[in-house]
Every structure is written in C-alpha cells, then in structure tokens.
Write a protein that holds these residues in place. Structure first.
Motif, mmCIF file in Angstrom:
data_model
loop_
_atom_site.group_PDB
_atom_site.id
_atom_site.type_symbol
_atom_site.label_atom_id
_atom_site.label_comp_id
_atom_site.label_asym_id
_atom_site.label_seq_id
_atom_site.Cartn_x
_atom_site.Cartn_y
_atom_site.Cartn_z
ATOM 1 N N ALA A 273 0.765 -1.124 0.036
ATOM 2 C CA ALA A 273 0.140 -0.138 -0.089
ATOM 3 C C ALA A 273 0.800 1.456 0.016
ATOM 4 O O ALA A 273 0.511 2.373 -0.787
ATOM 5 N N THR A 274 1.891 1.271 0.914
ATOM 6 C CA THR A 274 2.721 2.338 0.932
ATOM 7 C C THR A 274 3.566 2.536 -0.543
ATOM 8 O O THR A 274 3.537 3.839 -1.038
ATOM 9 N N LEU A 275 4.002 1.465 -1.115
ATOM 10 C CA LEU A 275 4.622 1.738 -2.429
ATOM 11 C C LEU A 275 3.878 2.354 -3.578
ATOM 12 O O LEU A 275 4.015 2.996 -4.347
ATOM 13 N N ALA A 276 2.377 1.861 -3.450
ATOM 14 C CA ALA A 276 1.439 2.195 -4.259
ATOM 15 C C ALA A 276 0.803 3.905 -3.881
ATOM 16 O O ALA A 276 -0.050 4.229 -4.741
ATOM 17 N N GLY A 277 1.455 4.463 -2.981
ATOM 18 C CA GLY A 277 1.023 5.822 -2.441
ATOM 19 C C GLY A 277 -0.324 5.772 -1.552
ATOM 20 O O GLY A 277 -0.941 6.859 -1.689
ATOM 21 N N ARG A 278 -0.553 4.721 -1.117
ATOM 22 C CA ARG A 278 -1.928 4.651 -0.369
ATOM 23 C C ARG A 278 -1.694 4.740 1.175
ATOM 24 O O ARG A 278 -0.515 4.446 1.739
#
Length: 68
Positions: free
Chosen positions: A31-36
């Motif tokens: 999620a963090t890598l996806a900008g969430r």
C-alpha cells in the motif's frame, strides 16, 4: 467505508482504496509503495515494536480513529 470482498487481488484493491488497514501484513508495504495511506490495526494484536517499517506507521484500535 468500503471493505474488500477478498475476491479481487491486492493490486486491484489498491487501485480503488484510499487507506489500507491491516494487522501485521506485507500488504501495508504494498500500500505504501502504491502511494496509499497504510495503518496498522492493533485491537487484537500488540503494536509492532520489532519491525522498523510497521512501527513507523500510524496505528489504530478502532476504525473510528481513521476520521481523526
């Protein structure tokens, strides 16, 4: 609030989600890598202390805390 039905892949869920809430899951890293926004849920699990990445994320014990 919408919750994933579990029938779609994590990648598909990340496309429509604004925030990902999980207890100790690698999905939070995705999620963090996806900008969430990634949040650790600790109602039934102790807060992570032994993992640098997870302990760097905000944590909640109730979903009402997401509004804060």
């Amino acid at each position: 609030m919408q919750i994933s039905d579990g029938k779609t892949s994590l990648e598909e869920d990340l496309m429509w989600s604004d925030v990902v809430v999980a207890s100790r899951s690698s999905g939070l890293f995705d999620a963090t890598l996806a900008g969430r926004r990634a949040v650790v849920y600790t109602a039934h699990f102790p807060a992570p202390e032994d993992d640098t990445f997870l302990s760097s994320l905000p944590s909640i014990t109730t979903f009402e805390e997401l509004d804060q």
